[in-house]
Design a protein around this motif. Structure first.
Motif, PDB file in Angstrom:
ATOM      1  N   VAL A   7     -53.519 -20.975 -20.336  1.00  0.00           N
ATOM      2  CA  VAL A   7     -54.547 -20.275 -19.869  1.00  0.00           C
ATOM      3  C   VAL A   7     -54.812 -20.113 -18.504  1.00  0.00           C
ATOM      4  CG1 VAL A   7     -57.315 -20.512 -20.221  1.00  0.00           C
ATOM      5  CG2 VAL A   7     -56.065 -21.838 -21.924  1.00  0.00           C
ATOM      6  N   GLY A  10     -53.419 -16.230 -13.206  1.00  0.00           N
ATOM      7  CA  GLY A  10     -53.084 -16.191 -11.969  1.00  0.00           C
ATOM      8  C   GLY A  10     -51.441 -16.441 -11.723  1.00  0.00           C
ATOM      9  N   GLY A  13     -50.219 -19.516 -14.049  1.00  0.00           N
ATOM     10  CA  GLY A  13     -50.186 -19.270 -15.496  1.00  0.00           C
ATOM     11  C   GLY A  13     -49.103 -18.245 -15.704  1.00  0.00           C
ATOM     12  N   ASP A  31     -56.642 -15.014 -20.340  1.00  0.00           N
ATOM     13  CA  ASP A  31     -57.184 -15.136 -19.119  1.00  0.00           C
ATOM     14  C   ASP A  31     -58.847 -14.316 -19.762  1.00  0.00           C
ATOM     15  OD1 ASP A  31     -58.477 -14.531 -16.455  1.00  0.00           O
ATOM     16  OD2 ASP A  31     -56.512 -15.340 -16.006  1.00  0.00           O
ATOM     17  N   ALA A  40     -59.864 -14.331  -8.685  1.00  0.00           N
ATOM     18  CA  ALA A  40     -58.781 -15.209  -8.900  1.00  0.00           C
ATOM     19  C   ALA A  40     -58.388 -15.564  -7.719  1.00  0.00           C
ATOM     20  CB  ALA A  40     -57.444 -14.611  -9.707  1.00  0.00           C
ATOM     21  N   GLU A  41     -57.588 -16.677  -7.463  1.00  0.00           N
ATOM     22  CA  GLU A  41     -57.026 -17.102  -5.892  1.00  0.00           C
ATOM     23  C   GLU A  41     -55.947 -16.318  -5.839  1.00  0.00           C
ATOM     24  OE1 GLU A  41     -57.451 -21.183  -6.308  1.00  0.00           O
ATOM     25  OE2 GLU A  41     -56.301 -21.901  -4.867  1.00  0.00           O
ATOM     26  N   SER A  42     -55.101 -15.807  -6.904  1.00  0.00           N
ATOM     27  CA  SER A  42     -54.139 -14.785  -6.690  1.00  0.00           C
ATOM     28  C   SER A  42     -54.240 -13.423  -6.455  1.00  0.00           C
ATOM     29  CB  SER A  42     -53.110 -15.230  -7.899  1.00  0.00           C
ATOM     30  OG  SER A  42     -53.010 -16.269  -8.327  1.00  0.00           O
ATOM     31  N   GLU A 164     -62.730 -16.099 -22.674  1.00  0.00           N
ATOM     32  CA  GLU A 164     -63.080 -17.427 -22.001  1.00  0.00           C
ATOM     33  C   GLU A 164     -62.623 -18.530 -22.867  1.00  0.00           C
ATOM     34  OE1 GLU A 164     -65.495 -17.382 -19.229  1.00  0.00           O
ATOM     35  OE2 GLU A 164     -65.248 -19.702 -19.221  1.00  0.00           O
ATOM     36  N   ALA A 165     -61.848 -19.373 -22.417  1.00  0.00           N
ATOM     37  CA  ALA A 165     -61.107 -20.407 -23.231  1.00  0.00           C
ATOM     38  C   ALA A 165     -61.901 -21.670 -22.819  1.00  0.00           C
ATOM     39  CB  ALA A 165     -59.630 -20.543 -22.786  1.00  0.00           C
ATOM     40  N   GLY A 189     -56.816 -22.239 -11.725  1.00  0.00           N
ATOM     41  CA  GLY A 189     -57.344 -22.286 -10.459  1.00  0.00           C
ATOM     42  C   GLY A 189     -58.451 -23.096 -10.095  1.00  0.00           C
ATOM     43  N   LEU A 195     -63.421 -27.486 -16.161  1.00  0.00           N
ATOM     44  CA  LEU A 195     -62.898 -27.793 -17.453  1.00  0.00           C
ATOM     45  C   LEU A 195     -62.335 -28.931 -17.729  1.00  0.00           C
ATOM     46  CD1 LEU A 195     -60.779 -24.604 -17.535  1.00  0.00           C
ATOM     47  CD2 LEU A 195     -62.798 -25.028 -19.068  1.00  0.00           C
ATOM     48  N   CYS A 294     -61.807 -15.334  -0.135  1.00  0.00           N
ATOM     49  CA  CYS A 294     -60.931 -15.996  -1.349  1.00  0.00           C
ATOM     50  C   CYS A 294     -61.320 -17.240  -1.360  1.00  0.00           C
ATOM     51  CB  CYS A 294     -59.396 -15.610  -1.298  1.00  0.00           C
ATOM     52  SG  CYS A 294     -58.348 -16.243  -2.176  1.00  0.00           S
ATOM     53  N   GLN A 295     -61.002 -17.894  -2.345  1.00  0.00           N
ATOM     54  CA  GLN A 295     -61.514 -19.443  -2.466  1.00  0.00           C
ATOM     55  C   GLN A 295     -60.071 -20.261  -2.415  1.00  0.00           C
ATOM     56  OE1 GLN A 295     -62.087 -17.489  -5.267  1.00  0.00           O
ATOM     57  NE2 GLN A 295     -61.000 -17.988  -6.984  1.00  0.00           N
ATOM     58  N   GLY A 321     -53.545 -25.365  -5.820  1.00  0.00           N
ATOM     59  CA  GLY A 321     -52.643 -24.586  -5.220  1.00  0.00           C
ATOM     60  C   GLY A 321     -52.879 -24.836  -3.735  1.00  0.00           C
ATOM     61  N   LYS A 327     -46.399 -18.578  -3.191  1.00  0.00           N
ATOM     62  CA  LYS A 327     -44.922 -18.452  -3.144  1.00  0.00           C
ATOM     63  C   LYS A 327     -44.089 -19.254  -4.200  1.00  0.00           C
ATOM     64  CE  LYS A 327     -45.579 -20.531   1.011  1.00  0.00           C
ATOM     65  NZ  LYS A 327     -46.662 -21.402   0.637  1.00  0.00           N
TER      66      LYS A 327
HETATM   67  C1  FAD Z   1     -57.084 -16.518   1.469  1.00  0.00           C
HETATM   68  C2  FAD Z   1     -55.872 -17.332   0.546  1.00  0.00           C
HETATM   69  C3  FAD Z   1     -54.968 -17.151   1.467  1.00  0.00           C
HETATM   70  C4  FAD Z   1     -53.544 -17.797   0.743  1.00  0.00           C
HETATM   71  N1  FAD Z   1     -52.578 -17.536   1.404  1.00  0.00           N
HETATM   72  C5  FAD Z   1     -51.407 -18.091   0.834  1.00  0.00           C
HETATM   73  C6  FAD Z   1     -50.162 -17.682   1.634  1.00  0.00           C
HETATM   74  O1  FAD Z   1     -50.122 -17.317   2.627  1.00  0.00           O
HETATM   75  N2  FAD Z   1     -49.144 -18.234   0.874  1.00  0.00           N
HETATM   76  C7  FAD Z   1     -48.989 -18.797  -0.501  1.00  0.00           C
HETATM   77  O2  FAD Z   1     -48.355 -19.389  -0.874  1.00  0.00           O
HETATM   78  N3  FAD Z   1     -50.272 -19.130  -1.084  1.00  0.00           N
HETATM   79  C8  FAD Z   1     -51.376 -18.826  -0.467  1.00  0.00           C
HETATM   80  N4  FAD Z   1     -52.691 -19.025  -0.933  1.00  0.00           N
HETATM   81  C9  FAD Z   1     -52.587 -19.804  -2.169  1.00  0.00           C
HETATM   82  C10 FAD Z   1     -52.244 -19.258  -3.507  1.00  0.00           C
HETATM   83  O3  FAD Z   1     -52.835 -18.005  -3.405  1.00  0.00           O
HETATM   84  C11 FAD Z   1     -52.930 -20.044  -4.345  1.00  0.00           C
HETATM   85  O4  FAD Z   1     -52.490 -21.364  -4.446  1.00  0.00           O
HETATM   86  C12 FAD Z   1     -52.636 -19.548  -5.788  1.00  0.00           C
HETATM   87  O5  FAD Z   1     -53.017 -18.094  -6.087  1.00  0.00           O
HETATM   88  C13 FAD Z   1     -53.144 -20.241  -7.073  1.00  0.00           C
HETATM   89  O6  FAD Z   1     -52.921 -19.523  -8.216  1.00  0.00           O
HETATM   90  P1  FAD Z   1     -53.674 -19.857  -9.635  1.00  0.00           P
HETATM   91  O7  FAD Z   1     -53.109 -19.462 -10.838  1.00  0.00           O
HETATM   92  O8  FAD Z   1     -53.587 -21.614  -9.480  1.00  0.00           O
HETATM   93  O9  FAD Z   1     -55.145 -19.533  -9.762  1.00  0.00           O
HETATM   94  P2  FAD Z   1     -55.605 -18.302  -9.956  1.00  0.00           P
HETATM   95  O10 FAD Z   1     -55.204 -16.997  -9.433  1.00  0.00           O
HETATM   96  O11 FAD Z   1     -57.180 -18.261  -9.663  1.00  0.00           O
HETATM   97  O12 FAD Z   1     -55.698 -18.014 -11.396  1.00  0.00           O
HETATM   98  C14 FAD Z   1     -56.473 -18.869 -12.281  1.00  0.00           C
HETATM   99  C15 FAD Z   1     -56.910 -18.168 -13.506  1.00  0.00           C
HETATM  100  O13 FAD Z   1     -57.605 -18.704 -14.556  1.00  0.00           O
HETATM  101  C16 FAD Z   1     -58.492 -17.670 -15.248  1.00  0.00           C
HETATM  102  N5  FAD Z   1     -59.460 -18.611 -15.757  1.00  0.00           N
HETATM  103  C17 FAD Z   1     -60.044 -19.612 -15.219  1.00  0.00           C
HETATM  104  N6  FAD Z   1     -60.874 -20.294 -16.132  1.00  0.00           N
HETATM  105  C18 FAD Z   1     -60.634 -19.571 -17.703  1.00  0.00           C
HETATM  106  C19 FAD Z   1     -61.021 -19.858 -18.736  1.00  0.00           C
HETATM  107  N7  FAD Z   1     -61.990 -20.785 -19.041  1.00  0.00           N
HETATM  108  N8  FAD Z   1     -60.761 -19.177 -19.814  1.00  0.00           N
HETATM  109  C20 FAD Z   1     -59.749 -17.940 -19.533  1.00  0.00           C
HETATM  110  N9  FAD Z   1     -59.242 -17.887 -18.133  1.00  0.00           N
HETATM  111  C21 FAD Z   1     -59.589 -18.753 -17.332  1.00  0.00           C
HETATM  112  C22 FAD Z   1     -59.099 -16.891 -13.971  1.00  0.00           C
HETATM  113  O14 FAD Z   1     -59.768 -15.969 -14.374  1.00  0.00           O
HETATM  114  C23 FAD Z   1     -57.821 -16.811 -13.149  1.00  0.00           C
HETATM  115  O15 FAD Z   1     -57.222 -15.453 -13.312  1.00  0.00           O
HETATM  116  C24 FAD Z   1     -53.699 -18.449  -0.438  1.00  0.00           C
HETATM  117  C25 FAD Z   1     -54.928 -18.579  -0.992  1.00  0.00           C
HETATM  118  C26 FAD Z   1     -55.995 -17.848  -0.668  1.00  0.00           C
HETATM  119  C27 FAD Z   1     -57.490 -17.845  -1.440  1.00  0.00           C
END
Ligand code: FAD
Length: 378
Positions: A7, A10, A13, A31, A40-42, A164-165, A189, A195, A294-295, A321, A327
């Motif tokens: 689930v 990003g 996942g 997703d 998304a944070e990604s 939505e999961a 993320g 959750l 971004c968050q 993250g 990366k």
């Molecule tokens: C401004 C900024 C700058 C950054 N700079 C860097 C950098 O320079 N280098 C680096 O390595 N990292 C960097 N990062 C960190 C990096 O981007 C994050 O650590 C990474 O993207 C996290 O990915 P994730 O998959 O955990 O989250 P996300 O990308 O947020 O993915 C989570 C996904 O889960 C889905 N989701 C959530 N709840 C549900 C649900 N109930 N049902 C279905 N889907 C759901 C969401 O829609 C989303 O698509 C940065 C982050 C930000 C915000």
């Protein structure tokens, strides 16, 4: 054939879905939005890919392995412009990073200030002791990279379901339908804490990015990415015409990625302008051409979360993250596969349960408008 529901599409996942599909698993990736979406944070254009992580060998090795995996996925996703660290003092984060990179055999060089000045059209160095240069580091095209992982996962047989999961014991409920598999990975993320409120404690903060209009000569490549660890800032040159990117990296106000407007804070704009004037004096009067919000999903020690659910051992939680996870995606997924199949024991550093605040693995970060624990989307 083993089956898994992942689930969250990003980078975390999507990397897991891609890795497990490549290993012959039956994969369902869920997703609620299209991969690479703006909340998304990604999402967004770019992320730094650097190997320096102060004293932490695990992360240096992981980032170095991830570089290989990103290049294997598609070399066009990696902009090999290098990354420099603006060191304000001897004996700090940059010295520790240099030692670890040398021990790991990862390319690194220490530049004096004259050498560093040649990397940028204009560079203010009066507050710097030296510059650490990672020539094999660079920038990842973030949104494209996330989508490329999902696409390859699908080519390897994964199914993408939009919906939505919700957790339902060891199963997953998607739009009211119950899905079951041998393993479930929740990689959600900023939404992970909502959750699993009993298990996951994240601070979700607003982080602002500023892009400054700049004349030719500021394009990345060749202009390298940069990090100022003690000054809590990072950025890169103008990539694909987006302007010179500058990000004040102080931890922002609590942020709900579903409901908050994505307008940058005035205080961060002031910090970004100040930073540009000090570090890149020729851009002192450059206009801001665009902004982005971004968050971060921050753990207390900025180490990731990757651990089995205590009541449902087939269910894994993945996230935290902490502003530096992007990366690592494909390399982390490789480890998750080994941990889930018990080829290796899981990394205790990524476990659930209380964490002690530690020096940040991103930049010194904290000094700004600090967020309230438990607030935001956490
Ligand atoms: C401004 C900024 C700058 C950054 N700079 C860097 C950098 O320079 N280098 C680096 O390595 N990292 C960097 N990062 C960190 C990096 O981007 C994050 O650590 C990474 O993207 C996290 O990915 P994730 O998959 O955990 O989250 P996300 O990308 O947020 O993915 C989570 C996904 O889960 C889905 N989701 C959530 N709840 C549900 C649900 N109930 N049902 C279905 N889907 C759901 C969401 O829609 C989303 O698509 C940065 C982050 C930000 C915000």
């Amino acid at each position: 054939m083993a089956s898994v529901i992942v689930v969250g599409a990003g980078v975390f996942g999507a990397s897991v879905a891609d890795r497990l599909a490549g290993a012959g698993w039956d994969v369902t990736l869920v997703d609620r939005d299209e991969p690479g979406h703006a909340r998304a944070e990604s999402g967004g254009e770019s992320r730094l890919m650097r190997f320096s992580h102060g004293p932490k060998h695990w992360y240096a090795r992981s980032a170095w392995r991830a570089r290989e995996l990103w290049l294997e996925l598609d070399p066009r996703l990696v902009v090999e412009a290098g990354v420099v660290w603006f060191a304000r003092r001897e004996g700090g984060w940059e010295d520790e990073s240099e030692r670890v990179l040398r021990e790991e055999g990862i390319p690194v060089e220490r530049l004096d200030l004259d050498q560093a000045a040649r990397l940028y059209p204009s560079l203010g160095t009066s507050d710097l002791a030296f510059v650490l240069h990672e020539p094999a580091a660079g920038i990842l095209r973030a949104r494209d990279a996330t989508r490329a992982l999902v696409q390859r996962a699908r080519e390897r047989g994964a199914r993408l379901e939009l919906g939505e999961a919700k957790p339902d014991g060891s199963a997953v409920s998607v739009n009211g339908r119950r899905l079951e598999a041998d393993r479930v990975v929740w990689a959600c993320g900023a939404w992970l804490g909502r959750l699993f409120p009993e298990l996951v404690r994240l601070r979700v903060t607003q982080q602002d990015l500023f892009f400054f209009g700049a004349p030719s000569g500021w394009a990345t490549p060749p202009v390298p990415g940069f990090v100022d660890y003690d000054g809590a800032a990072y950025g890169l040159g103008a990539l694909d015409g987006h302007g010179v990117k500058v990000a004040p990296d102080v931890e922002g106000r609590p942020f709900d990625p579903d409901t908050r407007e994505r307008a940058p804070a005035a205080e961060n704009e002031r910090l970004a302008r100040e930073l540009v004037a000090r570090r890149f004096p020729a851009l002192k009067h450059a206009p801001i051409s665009s902004t982005a919000v971004c968050q971060y999903s921050l753990t207390a020690d900025t180490e990731f979360i990757a651990a089995p659910h205590p009541q449902h051992p087939g269910v894994w939680l993945l996230g935290g993250g902490s502003g530096h996870g992007f990366k690592h995606g494909p390399a982390l997924a490789e480890r998750i596969l080994a941990w889930m199949t018990e080829d290796e024991g899981p990394e205790p550093r990524f476990g659930l349960g209380p964490r002690e605040p530690d020096r940040s693995l991103r930049t010194a970060g904290a000094g700004g408008v600090t967020a309230t624990p438990g607030a935001g989307a956490g």
